[in-house]
Design an enzyme around this catalytic site. Structure first.
Site, mmCIF file in Angstrom:
data_model
loop_
_atom_site.group_PDB
_atom_site.id
_atom_site.type_symbol
_atom_site.label_atom_id
_atom_site.label_comp_id
_atom_site.label_asym_id
_atom_site.label_seq_id
_atom_site.Cartn_x
_atom_site.Cartn_y
_atom_site.Cartn_z
ATOM 1 N N GLU D 70 0.813 -1.221 0.000
ATOM 2 C CA GLU D 70 0.000 0.000 0.000
ATOM 3 C C GLU D 70 0.843 1.265 0.000
ATOM 4 O O GLU D 70 0.502 2.262 -0.634
ATOM 5 C CB GLU D 70 -0.938 0.027 1.208
ATOM 6 N N HIS D 139 -10.609 -4.157 10.582
ATOM 7 C CA HIS D 139 -11.259 -4.061 9.267
ATOM 8 C C HIS D 139 -12.619 -3.371 9.367
ATOM 9 O O HIS D 139 -13.476 -3.578 8.507
ATOM 10 C CB HIS D 139 -11.466 -5.458 8.656
HETATM 11 C C1 TPP Z 1 -1.691 -4.284 4.819
HETATM 12 C C2 TPP Z 1 -2.743 -5.146 4.260
HETATM 13 N N1 TPP Z 1 -2.991 -5.115 2.944
HETATM 14 C C3 TPP Z 1 -3.943 -5.873 2.395
HETATM 15 C C4 TPP Z 1 -4.703 -6.708 3.171
HETATM 16 C C5 TPP Z 1 -5.805 -7.532 2.560
HETATM 17 N N2 TPP Z 1 -5.395 -8.917 2.522
HETATM 18 C C6 TPP Z 1 -5.717 -9.782 3.498
HETATM 19 S S1 TPP Z 1 -5.046 -11.291 3.269
HETATM 20 C C7 TPP Z 1 -4.307 -10.800 1.837
HETATM 21 C C8 TPP Z 1 -3.479 -11.753 1.057
HETATM 22 C C9 TPP Z 1 -2.370 -12.287 1.871
HETATM 23 O O1 TPP Z 1 -1.636 -13.158 1.106
HETATM 24 P P1 TPP Z 1 -0.505 -14.044 1.748
HETATM 25 O O2 TPP Z 1 0.420 -13.157 2.501
HETATM 26 O O3 TPP Z 1 0.093 -14.866 0.666
HETATM 27 O O4 TPP Z 1 -1.248 -14.954 2.812
HETATM 28 P P2 TPP Z 1 -2.338 -16.097 2.541
HETATM 29 O O5 TPP Z 1 -3.670 -15.419 2.460
HETATM 30 O O6 TPP Z 1 -1.982 -16.781 1.294
HETATM 31 O O7 TPP Z 1 -2.257 -16.963 3.727
HETATM 32 C C10 TPP Z 1 -4.585 -9.474 1.565
HETATM 33 C C11 TPP Z 1 -4.094 -8.731 0.392
HETATM 34 C C12 TPP Z 1 -4.435 -6.715 4.555
HETATM 35 N N3 TPP Z 1 -5.157 -7.462 5.380
HETATM 36 N N4 TPP Z 1 -3.450 -5.947 5.070
#
Ligand code: TPP
Ligand code: TPP
Ligand code: MG
Ligand code: MG
Lengths: 322, 335, 322, 335
Positions: D70, D139
């Site tokens: 972000e 959230h």
């Molecule tokens: C700072 C931030 N940006 C975006 C999000 C929205 N978000 C939640 S989970 C996720 C994906 C995370 O991917 P990963 O790190 O690969 O973990 P996984 O879901 O595969 O376990 C996103 C973009 C968030 N929670 N926090």
């Protein structure tokens, strides 16, 4: 005069201008005629100029708290800069910026920046504009060694690679971030390797040597212009003054600066090289030095004579439209 | 009682708390300075020299220099606080909260609530705020209203050396995350500061002077400007009370309402930007809870809705002046 | 029973518990008895358990939005977790956390986290506590592949190296961050190299294989405990459900999950291996499965029977002292 | 006029502006989704499906998926805005401002002022706010008061599909950075939304109904709750006006003061935390500028000073309810 000769003249003019500018700002600040937090660039001239000589009008740079050198190298008006530092209406930002926020987007200078690392996301944006609008432009972020550990920097490395942006991340390692040596603060101690860890190549060069910087910058810029994505340019250099005006710099070993000034001064090296190589004459060099000295003098006189911004300007320019 | 600067008062609070409790550690950029360098160690003691000498006393294990990594180090402070230390993190300028807000707002501030009351996060973040040093837009902001907006944070704004020491001692002993706001133009201010340890409690404001006509409430460095304005108003025969909330979260609502009710006329002085700022917050409190006692509109004297300009002439106009405050006092008096 | 046998029993118990827990949460959420945003961990069990079997009481972990598995692996009370998901007073965080913020500091679980990457600074702090207080503890941050591009993560890498903290950064690359493949989002595509670029070693292991994970984790943990500083553990794995409950996961190739479930299921692999090696008997495994099934059932019944938090709790726990 | 959801209204605004001006680009995490994957492309269209279909029309050069970054992508938006594009960046949840605030607060918001009026930064940041979906503390926040505190930012809070489209079109055409707040529980709300392009101007509030007894001012989704409360109050013979500021920075001070003066009794409804929030801001404006017209204290109905709890029973109590608003209306009427 050939293009190359002209380039050399320009490079020497700019490096000299930066040095004289900073020396003069140092004095004016001591006298009390320049207020605020001032970080001087003297000693690092080969870096800013070596890189910016590879850039043109459509290219952008973002700078740091130590921004005067980058601004001059990118073509900002020196007199307007001097007015700015004197907090006058005719300043490059009408007296609202001061040292740490000087900018002139019309010449591609996106601003000095008071937030370490903050220029890196910004150049990703400028590069995105270039890519989307197909301008052929590139965007360069100058930063210090200390900035290479900042969140904004590291995240931008990745984004630039993933988006394959025409960006060059230039790290000027002047040995210190404030009082903290780069040998201590950079985990692993190798920013080329760090860049590669993000999937972009790193080029390093001796930041005391204009020619070395310029050559390495040429590679990085060509790569970016070619659509091959970002790279990192790592330059070692030194700063002659304290971190900011007022810093006694006791964290540096006794004699460290003096020795570097004597043996590794980038202006002296430039002169020796062009004289030895017959690329420029002593007269030419002296002519430029005189021209620059005159310009700096005039700029200070002009700045002093200028008026302060009208108080009514306090509340203008917050928004473009109200 | 000894006379000390605001800087010395803060240094002494840190020193005495570190001596008293070995869980107290300091973290920040160049809070010692020279770590790993070939020149002098403890070369800076922080950009304003506030932490000078502490590494010598407590060693590098308890006074930690850092890379330029506010997000990681504020977060490390939060994590350390949740696991048994009592870290005091220095955020060099409050303007840098932009790069570390998440660890304060979404982590430290919310731990206790999210985890059902089953954790403590005794974190202190010391930071500089305020205009007046020609440091321009990114080094002159007054951002405590943002911190006060966030439930779970406490916010102290000491207006003098005595409170600086006492509030900082309270902050370090407090089991909640505290933002401790130091005005960058006040470090050389001098005042009476006892050598022995003492605390100034959170949520207890202080009445600096009492007067029957107008109640002036001011925050941080604005107390000084307000005092000048009150002096000037006295020449016009107007007697003012002056209130220093000392902490803006928690806020001493009782004292503020009581003092507002006494005169029915209130001026609030704050150098932060006006929109959603603490001046508006206090004004709205008074208008809701002490409405019946009010004789005049509650007037706010704040910075304008602009960034902080560089040029001294503009910056001076940006800051609430004694003249503007005095005019506001007259205005509410005459209403 | 030898320590190793006991370890295997425990590992199988935990992996099975995670799987059954998640399957049940999936059902209960579909039924409507579990509100909120739910991210299930099923498929990745070998990662959490393989790592946490190397940890003890003095060690801390920080987790992610996909935190149930890490919580169970670190020893959080499963019944209390189930109450939490049902938003009941008896929840592990009294119903205030829900899925995304579950924590129990008393067992070293610093919390699931709704902010991607945010656990990384926190474990630096836990590790600092361990180092300063000389507890011998280490701190582990679990994160996803997507988190490896987040500012907080990268800055923490550097800080942990510079401070030489006993931290292990565990990246579980399950192929996707939401709908975005890790092959696209990670500049350079090699997190081991990225770790090395910060001056720390990286270990990689097959995250479908409990034994491989556990072995690699052992090295990283030993290193940290030894005072040799941080390292990164890179694990490849997959998730069986969508990113969150409700995600149809159309970005995955048709049959991708089914094939992985069939061929690479970490629980099946564990069973085959221990049976083939004569390390555990089929009866033992079945016994554990039955025990776990029973526990999950009981936990749901208990959660359903529990009361909601009293409305007066809305305003408690904002501060430790008022 | 066609009926559309809040989601469709936003999607259409983006679509029409992208068609009109090829400098408009979209940046965000999974705003297409599936970029680089072996399965479906445009698999998400954003976590709430708001941007669905746009990559198909405008291609991956104008609809950019991103890593989870972000800070870099908001900053890239700011840098692109200053150099000739008109980026619309999606910050998935406003809660994530903690990781990108610097690029908004210290960069985009201050460019124009710092640079002496010599640059424009036409950046839009679309983001979700609000409680009600059991998304818990990180959230569910409502953080527009922080944005409104910052000079240089504009902040729009559309309360219905019509305004969502019109305000977003204004935002994209605006030459200043705009934070566009979408309530996550409103995406399926339906309303009349013209198919053709139109703008709703910034700084112009709207009067939804007029009544002589009490003026209710509500923000964003709280308009709906306030309407219910007004309905209930009508049963008691109390007639209320209802005002939607639509943008909180700039704020339609004129309309607010006029409507406050008409009844002399004001209730402000906001789902943000109370301290230094926009409800306090508006209350203090009224108390300072319309004091003479006030017949009763200005009462604020907001969330409490707590994070957002997970448990539905707590979250429901957290949000301002029609009952609490109706009680406030009665209270100021009876004062
Ligand atoms: C700072 C931030 N940006 C975006 C999000 C929205 N978000 C939640 S989970 C996720 C994906 C995370 O991917 P990963 O790190 O690969 O973990 P996984 O879901 O595969 O376990 C996103 C973009 C968030 N929670 N926090
Ligand atoms: C985010 C942030 N953190 C800290 C500072 C304070 N600060 C200003 S300059 C500086 C050191 C920068 O070092 P480096 O990047 O090496 O640049 P140099 O000063 O050597 O040119 C620091 C810590 C800042 N301006 N911004
Ligand atoms: Mg440096
Ligand atoms: Mg993933």
């Amino acid at each position: 005069m050939s293009r190359r000769d002209n380039q050399l003249r320009q490079a020497f003019w700019k490096m000299t201008a930066i040095r004289r500018f900073e020396e003069r700002v140092h004095l004016e600040n001591e006298k009390g005629s320049i207020p605020g937090f001032i970080h001087l660039y003297a000693g690092q001239e080969a870096c800013a100029v070596g890189v910016c000589m590879e850039l043109g009008e459509r290219d952008y740079i973002a700078s740091t708290h130590r921004g005067h050198g980058h601004a001059i190298a990118k073509g900002c008006d020196i007199t307007a800069m001097m007015h700015e530092l004197h907090a006058k209406q005719g300043g490059i930002c009408a007296g609202k910026a001061g040292s740490m926020h000087m900018a002139d987007l019309t010449v591609g200078m996106m601003g000095a920046n008071g937030i370490v690392g903050a220029g890196n996301p910004l150049v990703c944006g400028a590069a995105l504009t270039a890519k989307t609008r197909k301008t052929g432009g590139v965007a360069v972020s100058f930063m210090g060694d200390g900035a290479s550990n900042q969140a904004a920097t590291l995240e931008s490395f990745n984004l630039a690679v993933v988006w394959k942006l025409p960006v060059i991340f230039v790290v000027e390692d002047n040995g210190y971030a404030e009082a903290t040596p780069s040998s201590w603060s950079i985990g692993g101690g190798d920013l080329i390797k760090r860049a590669e860890g993000f999937g972009m190549p790193g080029f390093s060069a001796d930041g005391f040597d204009y020619f070395a910087v310029n050559e390495a910058a040429g590679k990085a810029v060509a790569r970016a212009r070619n659509g091959d994505g970002p790279s990192l340019l790592y330059l070692t250099c030194t700063r002659y003054y304290g971190h900011f005006e007022g810093d006694a710099a006791t964290y540096r070993a006794r004699g460290e600066v003096e020795e570097l000034m004597e043996k590794r001064d980038c202006l002296s090296a430039f002169k020796s090289r062009v004289l030895a190589g017959g690329m420029m004459s002593a007269d030419e060099l002296a002519g430029i030095e005189a021209e620059v000295a005159d310009l700096i003098d005039t700029s200070v006189r002009s700045a002093v004579a200028d008026v302060e911004p009208d108080v009514s300007r306090l509340t203008t320019d917050v928004y473009a439209t109200y | 009682m000894a006379r000390k600067t605001y800087r010395e008062a803060i240094n002494q609070a840190l020193d005495q708390e570190m001596a008293r409790d070995d869980r107290v550690i300091l973290i920040g950029e160049d809070i010692a300075g020279g770590t790993g360098a070939s020149g002098a160690q403890d070369a800076w003691g922080g950009v304003m020299g506030v932490t000078k000498g502490l590494i010598g006393k407590y060693g590098p294990e308890r006074v930690l220099d850092t890379p330029i990594s506010e997000l990681a180090l504020v977060g490390a402070g939060a994590g350390a606080a949740a696991t048994g230390l009592r870290p005091v993190v220095e955020l060099m300028f409050n303007d840098f909260l932009g790069v570390c807000l998440d660890q304060l707002m979404n982590q430290a501030a919310k731990f206790r609530y999210m985890f059902g009351g089953r954790v403590r996060a005794p974190l202190v973040v010391r930071t500089q705020y305020g205009a007046g040093l020609r440091a321009a837009a990114q080094h002159s902001q007054t951002l405590y209203s943002i911190f006060a907006h966030i439930p779970g944070l406490k916010v102290a704004v000491p207006s003098n050396p005595y409170d600086a020491k006492g509030l900082l001692m309270s902050a370090i002993r407090d089991d909640d995350p505290v933002i401790f706001m130091e005005h960058k133009a006040m470090y050389d201010d001098i005042g009476e500061v006892p050598d022995e340890a003492y605390t100034v409690p959170f949520g207890e404001g202080r009445v600096l002077q009492e007067g029957k006509d107008v109640t002036v409430i001011a925050i941080g460095r604005m107390l000084q400007t307000a005092e000048k304005a009150i002096q000037a108003a006295r020449a016009d025969g107007i007697r003012c009370s002056l209130v220093d909330p000392r902490t803006i979260s928690p806020l001493d609502e009782g004292l503020i309402l009581e003092m507002a009710a006494e005169t029915g006329r209130v001026v609030i002085v704050d150098e932060a930007n006006p929109r959603c700022g603490v001046a508006a917050d206090i004004a709205s409190l008074i208008c809701e809870q002490a409405f019946g006692d009010l004789q005049a509109p509650v007037v706010k004297v704040t910075a304008p809705h602009t960034p902080v300009p560089f040029a001294p002439v503009l910056e001076d106009a940006y800051l609430p002046s004694a003249e503007r405050i005095a005019a506001a006092i007259k205005q509410v008096r005459a209403y």
